[in-house]
Motif scaffolding. Structure first.
Motif, short mmCIF file in Angstrom:
data_model
loop_
_atom_site.label_atom_id
_atom_site.label_comp_id
_atom_site.label_asym_id
_atom_site.label_seq_id
_atom_site.Cartn_x
_atom_site.Cartn_y
_atom_site.Cartn_z
N LEU A 132 0.83 -1.20 0.00
CA LEU A 132 0.00 0.00 0.00
C LEU A 132 0.87 1.26 0.00
CD1 LEU A 132 -2.78 1.26 0.07
CD2 LEU A 132 -2.72 1.10 2.57
N GLY A 133 1.93 1.25 0.81
CA GLY A 133 2.85 2.39 0.85
C GLY A 133 3.51 2.64 -0.49
N LEU A 134 3.99 1.57 -1.13
CA LEU A 134 4.62 1.72 -2.45
C LEU A 134 3.61 2.22 -3.48
CD1 LEU A 134 6.93 -1.41 -2.62
CD2 LEU A 134 7.63 0.97 -2.46
N ALA A 135 2.37 1.73 -3.42
CA ALA A 135 1.34 2.18 -4.36
C ALA A 135 1.06 3.67 -4.17
CB ALA A 135 0.07 1.37 -4.17
N LEU A 136 1.01 4.12 -2.92
CA LEU A 136 0.78 5.55 -2.66
C LEU A 136 1.95 6.40 -3.13
CD1 LEU A 136 -0.87 5.35 0.87
CD2 LEU A 136 -1.97 5.98 -1.29
N ILE A 137 3.16 5.91 -2.92
CA ILE A 137 4.35 6.66 -3.36
C ILE A 137 4.39 6.75 -4.88
CG2 ILE A 137 6.87 6.58 -3.50
CD1 ILE A 137 6.81 5.41 -0.63
N VAL A 138 4.15 5.62 -5.56
CA VAL A 138 4.21 5.61 -7.02
C VAL A 138 3.10 6.47 -7.61
CG1 VAL A 138 3.90 4.10 -9.03
CG2 VAL A 138 5.42 3.43 -7.21
N ASN A 139 1.99 6.61 -6.91
CA ASN A 139 0.88 7.42 -7.41
C ASN A 139 1.05 8.90 -7.06
OD1 ASN A 139 -1.47 7.36 -8.94
ND2 ASN A 139 -2.74 7.48 -7.10
N SER A 140 2.03 9.21 -6.24
CA SER A 140 2.26 10.60 -5.82
C SER A 140 2.82 11.43 -6.96
CB SER A 140 3.23 10.61 -4.64
OG SER A 140 3.67 11.91 -4.39
N ARG A 141 2.36 12.67 -7.05
CA ARG A 141 2.85 13.57 -8.09
C ARG A 141 4.26 14.07 -7.78
NH1 ARG A 141 -1.27 15.09 -11.53
NH2 ARG A 141 -3.37 14.74 -10.73
N LEU A 142 4.70 13.93 -6.55
CA LEU A 142 6.03 14.40 -6.16
C LEU A 142 7.16 13.49 -6.62
CD1 LEU A 142 5.12 15.46 -2.51
CD2 LEU A 142 5.29 16.94 -4.52
N LEU A 143 6.84 12.26 -6.94
CA LEU A 143 7.86 11.27 -7.32
C LEU A 143 8.34 11.53 -8.75
CD1 LEU A 143 9.38 8.63 -6.58
CD2 LEU A 143 7.50 7.41 -7.65
N LYS A 144 9.64 11.66 -8.89
CA LYS A 144 10.23 11.80 -10.21
C LYS A 144 10.39 10.41 -10.81
CE LYS A 144 11.79 16.24 -9.87
NZ LYS A 144 10.56 16.96 -9.65
N GLY A 145 10.12 10.24 -12.09
CA GLY A 145 10.26 8.94 -12.73
C GLY A 145 9.14 7.99 -12.38
N ARG A 146 7.95 8.52 -12.17
CA ARG A 146 6.80 7.68 -11.81
C ARG A 146 6.56 6.57 -12.82
NH1 ARG A 146 1.62 11.23 -10.56
NH2 ARG A 146 1.97 11.55 -12.77
N THR A 147 6.68 6.88 -14.08
CA THR A 147 6.43 5.90 -15.14
C THR A 147 7.40 4.74 -15.04
OG1 THR A 147 5.68 7.70 -16.55
CG2 THR A 147 6.16 5.61 -17.62
N PHE A 148 8.67 5.03 -14.76
CA PHE A 148 9.66 3.97 -14.62
C PHE A 148 9.30 3.04 -13.47
CE2 PHE A 148 13.31 2.46 -12.19
CZ PHE A 148 13.85 1.59 -13.11
N PHE A 149 8.95 3.61 -12.31
CA PHE A 149 8.63 2.79 -11.16
C PHE A 149 7.35 1.98 -11.37
CE2 PHE A 149 11.48 5.86 -9.10
CZ PHE A 149 12.38 4.96 -8.56
N ARG A 150 6.37 2.57 -12.02
CA ARG A 150 5.16 1.83 -12.32
C ARG A 150 5.48 0.64 -13.22
NH1 ARG A 150 0.79 6.66 -13.47
NH2 ARG A 150 0.38 7.14 -11.29
N ALA A 151 6.31 0.89 -14.23
CA ALA A 151 6.70 -0.20 -15.13
C ALA A 151 7.52 -1.26 -14.39
CB ALA A 151 7.48 0.35 -16.31
N ALA A 152 8.42 -0.82 -13.52
CA ALA A 152 9.26 -1.76 -12.77
C ALA A 152 8.42 -2.64 -11.85
CB ALA A 152 10.31 -1.01 -11.97
#
Length: 183
Positions: free
Chosen positions: A98-118
């Motif tokens: 749940l924590g990782l899902a919230l972080i990856v969905n956060s607008r503050l995270l740079k490279g969101r697309t990379f982490f979602r794909a990973a």
């Protein structure tokens, strides 16, 4: 009860029937079989459902909790491992996911697309592995055609035919007309 309500109930039961049968066959039946074996003095050879296997009732459980030995030690190890898994591993994995899902969905995270794909990559790789196995099994010289050949059936070219694999498979064993187009 009206006729339409009865038909609605029947339709509902028909939709859930496959799941009920599968769960009963692969979950409830093994649990009941294990319970039966735990109440017998089965030695692990042959069928535990023969009449010659002695029924001992709860004696196995009584010995498990009253006598020291390897069986009790193994049982307590399994209880400890289950408690550890249920009380620690599952909640931590859930919170972490749940924590990782919230972080990856956060607008503050740079490279969101990379982490979602990973994070999604393992799901894709298992699908690729299943696809490769499917291609191997249904190739012109694959396992399905070899199995059909054992019965004297000349297997079709699965991927070259526009009717589809399922239609061809059912037609090759005589369940549908292989020459007819799928409905």
């Amino acid at each position: 009860m009206t006729i339409s309500k009865t038909r609605e109930n029947l339709a509902g039961w028909l939709f859930v029937a496959p799941v009920v049968v599968i769960l009963g066959l692969f979950m409830l039946a093994p649990i009941l079989m294990a319970l039966w074996v735990s109440l017998t003095d089965w030695n692990g050879q042959g069928s535990p459902f023969r009449g010659s296997v002695p029924f001992v009732g709860v004696d196995n459980y009584t010995r498990l909790f009253t006598e020291e030995g390897l069986a009790r030690q193994d049982f307590m190890t399994s209880v400890r491992n289950n408690v550890y898994y249920v009380a620690i591993v599952v909640p931590l994995q859930t919170v972490l996911a749940l924590g990782l899902a919230l972080i990856v969905n956060s607008r503050l995270l740079k490279g969101r697309t990379f982490f979602r794909a990973a994070f999604f990559f393992p799901s894709v790789t298992s699908s690729v592995a299943i696809s490769v196995v499917f291609l191997f099994v249904f190739a012109n010289s694959g396992a399905v055609n070899a199995l059909l050949g054992l019965f004297g059936i000349d297997g079709p070219q699965w991927f070259a035919d526009s009717r589809g694999v399922l239609h061809l498979l059912l037609g090759s064993v005589g369940l549908v007309d292989p020459a007819a187009p799928p409905e």
